[in-house]
Design an enzyme around this catalytic site. Structure first.
Site, PDB file in Angstrom:
ATOM      1  N   ASN A 218       0.826  -1.194   0.000  1.00  0.00           N
ATOM      2  CA  ASN A 218       0.000   0.000   0.000  1.00  0.00           C
ATOM      3  C   ASN A 218       0.871   1.259   0.000  1.00  0.00           C
ATOM      4  O   ASN A 218       2.102   1.185   0.025  1.00  0.00           O
ATOM      5  CB  ASN A 218      -0.961  -0.025   1.199  1.00  0.00           C
TER       6      ASN A 218
ATOM      7  N   HIS B 171      23.589   2.754  12.768  1.00  0.00           N
ATOM      8  CA  HIS B 171      24.585   3.804  12.975  1.00  0.00           C
ATOM      9  C   HIS B 171      25.310   3.521  14.282  1.00  0.00           C
ATOM     10  O   HIS B 171      24.735   2.957  15.214  1.00  0.00           O
ATOM     11  CB  HIS B 171      23.913   5.175  13.011  1.00  0.00           C
TER      12      HIS B 171
ATOM     13  N   GLY C  19      -0.695  -1.177   8.943  1.00  0.00           N
ATOM     14  CA  GLY C  19      -0.271   0.190   8.669  1.00  0.00           C
ATOM     15  C   GLY C  19       0.680   0.724   9.725  1.00  0.00           C
ATOM     16  O   GLY C  19       0.493   0.518  10.919  1.00  0.00           O
TER      17      GLY C  19
ATOM     18  N   ARG D 217       5.441  -7.873  20.420  1.00  0.00           N
ATOM     19  CA  ARG D 217       5.460  -9.121  21.187  1.00  0.00           C
ATOM     20  C   ARG D 217       4.404 -10.057  20.638  1.00  0.00           C
ATOM     21  O   ARG D 217       3.305  -9.611  20.255  1.00  0.00           O
ATOM     22  CB  ARG D 217       5.171  -8.831  22.659  1.00  0.00           C
TER      23      ARG D 217
END
Length: 191
Positions: free
Chosen positions: A91, A121, A148, A186
């Site tokens: 999407n 990093h 989403g 979890r």
């Protein structure tokens, strides 16, 4: 020699090996610009221009399976390190920072605004200030559903048939056939 010192390899060779490298190296910068040119072309396609978008995606990505749809906008670092299997649906608004390989299986559903983030990093301030970074691959198994806004962190593997709830942050591997939610994600049950 520390991992932040230069050796005889190019920065691209270091990056592809998963070792520390400097991203603004001219060779890597040019590859990123070329990918962003294609990415911009993909993102500029009209909704009804599916054949054109498909051709551009085939040029941009490492692989894209049959009947897979990616709705723009799509954001990548290189594109060539992103592979998506067959019959998958992505999407709007996928961010796939493919410094390391991102491998997405068949029949995967990816919700809007998902982030697949391979770069890492240094925690140490000096190397971070000097622009060193590295990356760890991400693998998404077959028939996974990422809701989403899911964020998948570097080095994570998500097993087949797993569902990750909207807004979850996946910091560690998830097994096959589970539902996982939260930050950090979890496992809450099996499917």
């Amino acid at each position: 020699m520390t991992s932040y010192e230069r050796d005889d390899r190019t920065m691209r060779e270091r990056m592809l090996a998963g070792d520390a490298y400097i991203a603004d190296d001219p060779e890597l910068e040019e590859a990123s610009y070329a990918a962003r040119d294609l990415m911009s072309a993909v993102n500029a396609t009209d909704p009804r221009e599916k054949p054109l978008r498909r051709r551009l995606l085939e040029e941009l990505l490492g692989a894209i399976g049959e009947e897979t749809e990616i709705r723009p906008p799509l954001y990548v670092d290189y594109g060539s390190h992103l592979s998506i299997g067959a019959r998958s649906f992505v999407n709007f608004g996928l961010v796939a920072l493919d410094v390391a390989a991102i491998t997405i299986g068949d029949d995967v559903q990816i919700g809007p605004n998902v982030q697949l983030l391979t770069p890492t990093h240094p925690v140490e301030p000096g190397p971070r200030r000097d622009k060193w970074e590295a990356a760890k691959p991400i693998t998404i198994g077959d028939n996974v559903w990422l809701g989403g806004g899911v964020i998948v962190c570097p080095g994570v593997t998500i097993g087949a048939d797993t569902v990750v709830g909207a807004g979850s942050v996946v910091t560690k591997d998830l097994p096959a056939g589970v539902v996982a939610v939260g930050n950090p994600a979890r496992v809450v049950r099996k499917v």
